[in-house]
Design an enzyme around this catalytic site. Sequence first.
Site, PDB file in Angstrom:
ATOM      1  N   VAL A 171      -7.316   1.784  15.334  1.00 21.95           N
ATOM      2  CA  VAL A 171      -5.857   1.352  15.366  1.00 21.95           C
ATOM      3  C   VAL A 171      -5.092   1.780  14.174  1.00 21.95           C
ATOM      4  CG1 VAL A 171      -4.773  -0.799  15.694  1.00 21.95           C
ATOM      5  CG2 VAL A 171      -6.797  -0.592  16.804  1.00 21.95           C
ATOM      6  N   ALA A 172      -3.921   2.383  14.673  1.00 22.81           N
ATOM      7  CA  ALA A 172      -3.131   3.216  13.481  1.00 22.81           C
ATOM      8  C   ALA A 172      -2.026   2.017  12.909  1.00 22.81           C
ATOM      9  CB  ALA A 172      -2.139   4.054  13.982  1.00 22.81           C
TER      10      ALA A 172
ATOM     11  N   LYS B  61       7.108   0.399  10.638  1.00 18.41           N
ATOM     12  CA  LYS B  61       6.454   1.480  11.124  1.00 18.41           C
ATOM     13  C   LYS B  61       7.341   2.934  11.282  1.00 18.41           C
ATOM     14  CE  LYS B  61       2.952   2.210  11.748  1.00 18.41           C
ATOM     15  NZ  LYS B  61       1.736   2.643  10.648  1.00 18.41           N
TER      16      LYS B  61
ATOM     17  N   TYR C 222       7.463   3.166   6.428  1.00 23.35           N
ATOM     18  CA  TYR C 222       6.339   3.971   6.466  1.00 23.35           C
ATOM     19  C   TYR C 222       6.651   5.221   7.255  1.00 23.35           C
ATOM     20  CZ  TYR C 222       3.402   0.244   4.118  1.00 23.35           C
ATOM     21  OH  TYR C 222       3.073  -0.517   3.504  1.00 23.35           O
TER      22      TYR C 222
ATOM     23  N   SER D 210      -2.868  -1.601   2.621  1.00 21.22           N
ATOM     24  CA  SER D 210      -4.244  -1.215   2.412  1.00 21.22           C
ATOM     25  C   SER D 210      -5.129  -2.390   1.945  1.00 21.22           C
ATOM     26  CB  SER D 210      -4.406  -0.207   1.263  1.00 21.22           C
ATOM     27  OG  SER D 210      -3.621   1.076   1.551  1.00 21.22           O
TER      28      SER D 210
ATOM     29  N   ASP E  21      -3.988   6.476  10.017  1.00 22.30           N
ATOM     30  CA  ASP E  21      -2.509   6.805   9.796  1.00 22.30           C
ATOM     31  C   ASP E  21      -2.230   8.143   9.462  1.00 22.30           C
ATOM     32  OD1 ASP E  21      -0.918   4.565  10.989  1.00 22.30           O
ATOM     33  OD2 ASP E  21      -1.407   3.333   9.098  1.00 22.30           O
TER      34      ASP E  21
ATOM     35  N   VAL F  50     -10.492   6.841   2.873  1.00 22.26           N
ATOM     36  CA  VAL F  50     -10.101   7.885   2.024  1.00 22.26           C
ATOM     37  C   VAL F  50      -8.722   8.124   2.338  1.00 22.26           C
ATOM     38  CG1 VAL F  50     -12.413   8.909   2.050  1.00 22.26           C
ATOM     39  CG2 VAL F  50     -10.723   9.642   3.740  1.00 22.26           C
ATOM     40  N   LEU F  51      -8.015   8.650   0.900  1.00 27.32           N
ATOM     41  CA  LEU F  51      -6.535   8.770   1.141  1.00 27.32           C
ATOM     42  C   LEU F  51      -6.351  10.127   0.134  1.00 27.32           C
ATOM     43  CD1 LEU F  51      -3.585   8.025   1.726  1.00 27.32           C
ATOM     44  CD2 LEU F  51      -3.803   6.486  -0.339  1.00 27.32           C
TER      45      LEU F  51
ATOM     46  N   GLU G 155       4.669   5.106   1.676  1.00 25.94           N
ATOM     47  CA  GLU G 155       3.420   5.329   1.303  1.00 25.94           C
ATOM     48  C   GLU G 155       3.342   6.350   0.082  1.00 25.94           C
ATOM     49  OE1 GLU G 155       4.128   8.291   4.579  1.00 25.94           O
ATOM     50  OE2 GLU G 155       4.629   6.184   4.352  1.00 25.94           O
TER      51      GLU G 155
ATOM     52  N   ARG H 207       5.373  -7.028  12.900  1.00 20.80           N
ATOM     53  CA  ARG H 207       5.996  -6.978  11.606  1.00 20.80           C
ATOM     54  C   ARG H 207       7.447  -6.806  11.694  1.00 20.80           C
ATOM     55  NH1 ARG H 207       2.092  -3.145   8.505  1.00 20.80           N
ATOM     56  NH2 ARG H 207       2.075  -2.037  10.491  1.00 20.80           N
TER      57      ARG H 207
ATOM     58  N   HIS I 150       4.259   8.571   7.265  1.00 17.59           N
ATOM     59  CA  HIS I 150       2.736   9.294   7.498  1.00 17.59           C
ATOM     60  C   HIS I 150       3.135  10.377   8.147  1.00 17.59           C
ATOM     61  CE1 HIS I 150       0.863   5.732   6.012  1.00 17.59           C
ATOM     62  NE2 HIS I 150       1.324   4.980   6.806  1.00 17.59           N
TER      63      HIS I 150
END
Length: 372
Positions: A298-299, A75, A94, A134, A270, A239-240, A118, A15, A96
């Site tokens: 996979v993150a 990322k 992002y 997502s 993540d 879940v988040l 995020e 990306r 995280h």
Amino acid sequence: MKIGVPKEIKNHEYRVGMTPAAVQELCNHGHQVFVETSAGSAIGFADDHYTAAGATIVSDGESVFEAAEMIVKVKEPQASERSLLKPGHTLFTYLHLAPDQAQTDDLVASGATCIAYETVTDQHSRLPLLAPMSEVAGRMSIQAGAHCLEKYLGGRGVLLGGVPGVSPAKVTIVGGGVVGQNALAMAIGLGAQVTVLDRNMDVLRHLDHLYGNRVSTLFSTSATLEEAVCESDLVIGGVLIPGASAPKLISREMIRRMPEGSVIVDVAIDQGGCAETSKATTHDAPTYVVDGVVHYCVANMPGAVARTSTMALNNVTLPFILALADKGAVQALKDDPHLLAGLNVMGGKVTYKEVAQATGHEYSDPHTLIGT
């Protein structure tokens, strides 16, 4: 403003922070954009496309950081990139941070202003910059899980939708948010037998209204979660808790009791993952086995469909990029409380409560730092 777009260097990350169309919008507003050579070439955005849009192509990532006031990525910055950040930089990507102590420490030490996609919010308390990824990850989780169920990859040898005379696979989706809803749509489309767990009854009512008896909805308790997970061929963890580490809802004991060759796809990885047995993997080596259960963690799942993901991400990030460029970071943060919710680190301070709690840094109120 001078905006930099470096090439992503995380494992199999194709990306890119800005498309040529997004670059053109920035240039039309009078800004300068510096794009690292080949930053988007893997997904069909050649250097010539960026040049035609008004960008300046530079030879390496270090030159991007040196030239730019604002860095736009996808990322989280890797260690080599974090060493290039300075107090005058604004980083928009992002992050995280909650499960990533090293990155948090480095961003604090850099003095840069770091805004996380995020945790940016909207007027309905949703996460608009996280939502498209997502959506992608939720849809991908089912195709990844279906693939991992194939016997030669260590799975049970179960076809997700079954065939006439043979039962379909049992799929449990933990969390009925954006990831869960997109995973559900794909799983039902493939004919699986699906159960969704959530603690929000409005979410469960909504899913029941949409799908009726094609889906089982369960209020999530320790007992209902354990029963559903232990009977599943495929579990999707979606879940988040915004900005915080994911809760470890799926215990090692639950994993141990799942059928041999069953699969868990932990989309929450993540933020640290929602299973006790989860650890981040890469597209090079996406799976590992614990107690006979295949784990896919996979993150950067959306990186596998990088062109779709980049375009979807730019659709939602561009208005914020324009605001930051047009007004400057501090004024843009003052003017927009939803963008301010994305501020995680500024001037050597952690400005997001959950990140501070998770990493042991002192929390600083962002309103005080920017003078509102």
